[in-house]
Design a protein around this motif. Structure first.
Motif, PDB file in Angstrom:
ATOM      1  N   LEU A  58       0.747  -1.164  -0.041  1.00 18.55           N
ATOM      2  CA  LEU A  58       0.021   0.118  -0.099  1.00 18.55           C
ATOM      3  C   LEU A  58       0.897   1.269   0.201  1.00 18.55           C
ATOM      4  O   LEU A  58       0.646   2.265  -0.895  1.00 18.55           O
ATOM      5  CB  LEU A  58      -1.113   0.001   1.079  1.00 18.55           C
ATOM      6  N   TYR A  59       1.928   1.183   0.831  1.00 21.10           N
ATOM      7  CA  TYR A  59       2.639   2.482   0.951  1.00 21.10           C
ATOM      8  C   TYR A  59       3.223   2.843  -0.584  1.00 21.10           C
ATOM      9  O   TYR A  59       3.256   3.879  -0.852  1.00 21.10           O
ATOM     10  CB  TYR A  59       3.986   2.201   1.976  1.00 21.10           C
ATOM     11  N   GLN A  60       3.801   1.677  -1.116  1.00 20.03           N
ATOM     12  CA  GLN A  60       4.513   1.868  -2.360  1.00 20.03           C
ATOM     13  C   GLN A  60       3.538   2.398  -3.249  1.00 20.03           C
ATOM     14  O   GLN A  60       3.953   3.028  -4.331  1.00 20.03           O
ATOM     15  CB  GLN A  60       5.394   0.389  -2.776  1.00 20.03           C
ATOM     16  N   LEU A  61       2.320   1.953  -3.431  1.00 24.39           N
ATOM     17  CA  LEU A  61       1.547   2.584  -4.498  1.00 24.39           C
ATOM     18  C   LEU A  61       1.116   4.077  -4.156  1.00 24.39           C
ATOM     19  O   LEU A  61       0.804   4.744  -5.227  1.00 24.39           O
ATOM     20  CB  LEU A  61      -0.005   1.755  -4.199  1.00 24.39           C
ATOM     21  N   ARG A  62       1.373   4.591  -2.945  1.00 24.82           N
ATOM     22  CA  ARG A  62       1.366   5.881  -2.913  1.00 24.82           C
ATOM     23  C   ARG A  62       2.440   6.846  -3.450  1.00 24.82           C
ATOM     24  O   ARG A  62       2.236   7.927  -3.558  1.00 24.82           O
ATOM     25  CB  ARG A  62       1.299   6.216  -1.499  1.00 24.82           C
ATOM     26  N   ALA A  63       3.447   6.181  -4.147  1.00 21.32           N
ATOM     27  CA  ALA A  63       4.240   6.846  -4.726  1.00 21.32           C
ATOM     28  C   ALA A  63       3.937   7.495  -6.541  1.00 21.32           C
ATOM     29  O   ALA A  63       4.462   8.331  -6.882  1.00 21.32           O
ATOM     30  CB  ALA A  63       5.553   6.162  -5.220  1.00 21.32           C
ATOM     31  N   ALA A  64       2.412   7.139  -6.530  1.00 17.92           N
ATOM     32  CA  ALA A  64       2.056   7.409  -7.781  1.00 17.92           C
ATOM     33  C   ALA A  64       1.408   8.847  -7.938  1.00 17.92           C
ATOM     34  O   ALA A  64       1.310   9.391  -6.651  1.00 17.92           O
ATOM     35  CB  ALA A  64       0.745   6.554  -8.340  1.00 17.92           C
ATOM     36  N   ASP A  65       1.537   9.400  -9.000  1.00 19.42           N
ATOM     37  CA  ASP A  65       0.839  10.784  -9.052  1.00 19.42           C
ATOM     38  C   ASP A  65      -0.061  10.877 -10.385  1.00 19.42           C
ATOM     39  O   ASP A  65       0.275  10.629 -11.443  1.00 19.42           O
ATOM     40  CB  ASP A  65       1.783  11.874  -9.411  1.00 19.42           C
ATOM     41  N   PRO A  66      -1.663  11.134 -10.110  1.00 16.89           N
ATOM     42  CA  PRO A  66      -2.014  11.574  -8.724  1.00 16.89           C
ATOM     43  C   PRO A  66      -1.931  10.489  -7.756  1.00 16.89           C
ATOM     44  O   PRO A  66      -2.144   9.192  -7.980  1.00 16.89           O
ATOM     45  CB  PRO A  66      -3.296  12.037  -9.082  1.00 16.89           C
ATOM     46  N   ALA A  67      -2.063  11.018  -6.279  1.00 17.59           N
ATOM     47  CA  ALA A  67      -1.935   9.950  -5.159  1.00 17.59           C
ATOM     48  C   ALA A  67      -3.354   9.165  -5.141  1.00 17.59           C
ATOM     49  O   ALA A  67      -4.252   9.781  -5.217  1.00 17.59           O
ATOM     50  CB  ALA A  67      -1.545  10.936  -4.069  1.00 17.59           C
ATOM     51  N   PRO A  68      -3.292   7.878  -5.303  1.00 12.07           N
ATOM     52  CA  PRO A  68      -4.391   7.154  -5.365  1.00 12.07           C
ATOM     53  C   PRO A  68      -5.093   6.999  -3.954  1.00 12.07           C
ATOM     54  O   PRO A  68      -6.353   6.493  -4.050  1.00 12.07           O
ATOM     55  CB  PRO A  68      -3.995   5.883  -5.661  1.00 12.07           C
ATOM     56  N   ILE A  69      -4.444   7.526  -3.028  1.00 10.79           N
ATOM     57  CA  ILE A  69      -5.326   7.408  -1.741  1.00 10.79           C
ATOM     58  C   ILE A  69      -4.925   8.636  -0.923  1.00 10.79           C
ATOM     59  O   ILE A  69      -3.819   9.069  -0.868  1.00 10.79           O
ATOM     60  CB  ILE A  69      -4.986   6.085  -0.959  1.00 10.79           C
ATOM     61  N   SER A  70      -5.861   9.310   0.170  1.00 10.15           N
ATOM     62  CA  SER A  70      -5.400  10.114   0.579  1.00 10.15           C
ATOM     63  C   SER A  70      -4.390   9.857   2.063  1.00 10.15           C
ATOM     64  O   SER A  70      -4.445   8.409   2.472  1.00 10.15           O
ATOM     65  CB  SER A  70      -6.451  10.847   1.283  1.00 10.15           C
ATOM     66  N   GLY A  71      -3.549  10.885   2.622  1.00 10.59           N
ATOM     67  CA  GLY A  71      -2.815  10.395   3.586  1.00 10.59           C
ATOM     68  C   GLY A  71      -3.891  10.046   4.997  1.00 10.59           C
ATOM     69  O   GLY A  71      -3.362   9.128   5.797  1.00 10.59           O
ATOM     70  N   LEU A  72      -4.849  10.536   4.970  1.00  8.42           N
ATOM     71  CA  LEU A  72      -5.920  10.303   6.147  1.00  8.42           C
ATOM     72  C   LEU A  72      -6.379   9.010   5.949  1.00  8.42           C
ATOM     73  O   LEU A  72      -6.414   8.023   7.286  1.00  8.42           O
ATOM     74  CB  LEU A  72      -6.880  11.478   6.285  1.00  8.42           C
ATOM     75  N   ASP A  73      -6.728   8.614   4.896  1.00 10.74           N
ATOM     76  CA  ASP A  73      -7.175   7.158   4.703  1.00 10.74           C
ATOM     77  C   ASP A  73      -5.964   6.213   4.808  1.00 10.74           C
ATOM     78  O   ASP A  73      -6.420   5.071   5.376  1.00 10.74           O
ATOM     79  CB  ASP A  73      -7.817   6.941   3.325  1.00 10.74           C
ATOM     80  N   ALA A  74      -4.744   6.332   4.228  1.00  7.33           N
ATOM     81  CA  ALA A  74      -3.756   5.541   4.699  1.00  7.33           C
ATOM     82  C   ALA A  74      -3.446   5.451   6.179  1.00  7.33           C
ATOM     83  O   ALA A  74      -3.082   4.502   6.687  1.00  7.33           O
ATOM     84  CB  ALA A  74      -2.494   5.861   3.873  1.00  7.33           C
ATOM     85  N   LEU A  75      -3.566   6.392   6.752  1.00  8.69           N
ATOM     86  CA  LEU A  75      -3.316   6.645   8.281  1.00  8.69           C
ATOM     87  C   LEU A  75      -4.313   5.830   8.848  1.00  8.69           C
ATOM     88  O   LEU A  75      -4.011   5.079  10.119  1.00  8.69           O
ATOM     89  CB  LEU A  75      -3.398   8.010   8.803  1.00  8.69           C
ATOM     90  N   THR A 124      -6.160  19.651   3.906  1.00  7.81           N
ATOM     91  CA  THR A 124      -7.063  20.812   3.942  1.00  7.81           C
ATOM     92  C   THR A 124      -6.526  22.086   3.401  1.00  7.81           C
ATOM     93  O   THR A 124      -7.243  23.346   3.551  1.00  7.81           O
ATOM     94  CB  THR A 124      -7.960  20.803   5.179  1.00  7.81           C
ATOM     95  N   SER A 125      -5.168  22.050   3.244  1.00  8.50           N
ATOM     96  CA  SER A 125      -4.445  23.403   3.012  1.00  8.50           C
ATOM     97  C   SER A 125      -3.730  23.201   1.688  1.00  8.50           C
ATOM     98  O   SER A 125      -2.766  23.982   1.205  1.00  8.50           O
ATOM     99  CB  SER A 125      -3.330  23.146   3.950  1.00  8.50           C
ATOM    100  N   GLY A 126      -4.201  22.216   0.646  1.00 15.19           N
ATOM    101  CA  GLY A 126      -3.604  22.265  -0.588  1.00 15.19           C
ATOM    102  C   GLY A 126      -2.668  21.086  -0.944  1.00 15.19           C
ATOM    103  O   GLY A 126      -1.826  21.386  -1.831  1.00 15.19           O
ATOM    104  N   ALA A 127      -2.103  20.332  -0.054  1.00 18.03           N
ATOM    105  CA  ALA A 127      -1.336  19.382  -0.367  1.00 18.03           C
ATOM    106  C   ALA A 127      -1.915  17.945   0.143  1.00 18.03           C
ATOM    107  O   ALA A 127      -2.762  17.603   0.405  1.00 18.03           O
ATOM    108  CB  ALA A 127      -0.039  19.712   0.528  1.00 18.03           C
ATOM    109  N   VAL A 128      -1.062  16.792  -0.293  1.00 16.79           N
ATOM    110  CA  VAL A 128      -1.190  15.350  -0.084  1.00 16.79           C
ATOM    111  C   VAL A 128      -0.271  14.876   0.565  1.00 16.79           C
ATOM    112  O   VAL A 128       0.918  15.015   0.356  1.00 16.79           O
ATOM    113  CB  VAL A 128      -1.817  14.757  -1.659  1.00 16.79           C
TER     114      VAL A 128
END
Length: 268
Positions: free
Chosen positions: A63-80, A143-147
């Motif tokens: 799951l972590y490694q898939l987050r390297a994609a752009d656009p990010a396939p999952i939010s940081g909050l969901d991954a957390l 919520t400030s314009g970043a992922v």
């Protein structure tokens, strides 16, 4: 009163003596568990447990490694959230669920569909873990314009990137393998801790992070002490870094949001 039988003495230096101490404590812990439960730890039961936890870690690393994609396939909050459930869900059920999520994320990547738009500022969060429900900083970031694309913390890649060698045939060999695995952890309790600096730099590269936010809790002295060396090391590599020191309260939300927004604007 806590029985000393169940209190572990953990090393803080990565040395031969430190390894010997950790193994001795694992042996003592094994005996304590057997005494408490009346169930013996056998070669077969320990090997099965190692394989079970290895599979769980491998699923999370996927799951972590898939987050390297752009656009990010999952939010940081969901991954957390997945990171948090990692610690207390049934291992087999958790592994199956995470692999199912990963299948969906792989399809999202193929379809070029992200949880956020492409080319958004990408943040790696380093330092102290965000324990549920204290997700103040991740919520502010996203919520400030970043992922958030990765976490270098106790609830991040550090906990899953190394698996235990499954080749041991005796209890002693398997305990040695467990010791070796945990000695690769670069928690801030260790000194010296050069491996952690290298790991943060490598994660920033692997996850295509535009900047790093180092999160320090006011009561967590080891991470606060390492925050300045981390910032200096990253800046020498031309990786922007923002150091945040906070607590579990909501009183500094406005101040933190202002600082995070300014950092994200700098990254843009």
């Amino acid at each position: 009163m806590i029985n000393n039988l169940y209190v572990m003495d953990l090393p803080q230096v990565k040395s031969a003596n430190g390894k010997a101490l950790l193994k001795a404590e694992y042996v003592r812990f094994k005996a304590a568990v057997e005494q408490l439960t009346g169930v013996s730890v056998t070669v077969d039961s320990l090997k099965a447990a190692i394989k079970l936890v290895n599979a769980k870690r491998a699923a999370m690393l996927r799951l972590y490694q898939l987050r390297a994609a752009d656009p990010a396939p999952i939010s940081g909050l969901d991954a957390l959230l997945a990171n948090q459930v990692f610690f207390y869900d049934n291992p087999e059920r958790f592994t199956a669920s995470v692999n199912k999520i990963c299948d969906e994320l792989e399809q999202r990547i193929k379809d070029n569909t992200g949880a956020f738009p492409a080319k958004m500022p990408r943040i790696l969060v380093s330092g102290c873990p965000q324990a549920m429900p204290n997700w103040k900083l991740p919520a502010i970031i996203e919520t400030s314009g970043a992922v958030i694309v990765g976490e270098e913390s106790c609830v991040g890649e550090r906990g899953v990137r190394n698996l235990v060698d499954e080749s041991g045939t005796t209890l002693d060999e398997m305990l040695d393998a467990i010791v070796e695995r945990y000695f690769k952890v670069d928690c801030a309790i260790f000194t010296p801790n050069c491996d952690r600096l290298q790991h943060i730099e490598q994660m920033a590269k692997d996850y295509h992070a535009d900047g790093v936010i180092h999160y320090g809790l006011q009561f967590c002295t080891p991470y606060l002490m390492e925050s300045i060396p981390v910032q200096k090391a990253l800046e020498q590599k031309h990786i922007p870094c923002l150091r945040i020191e906070t607590d579990y309260s909501m009183e500094d939300m406005g101040q933190l949001k202002t600082r995070v927004e300014a950092f994200i604007e700098q990254l843009k």
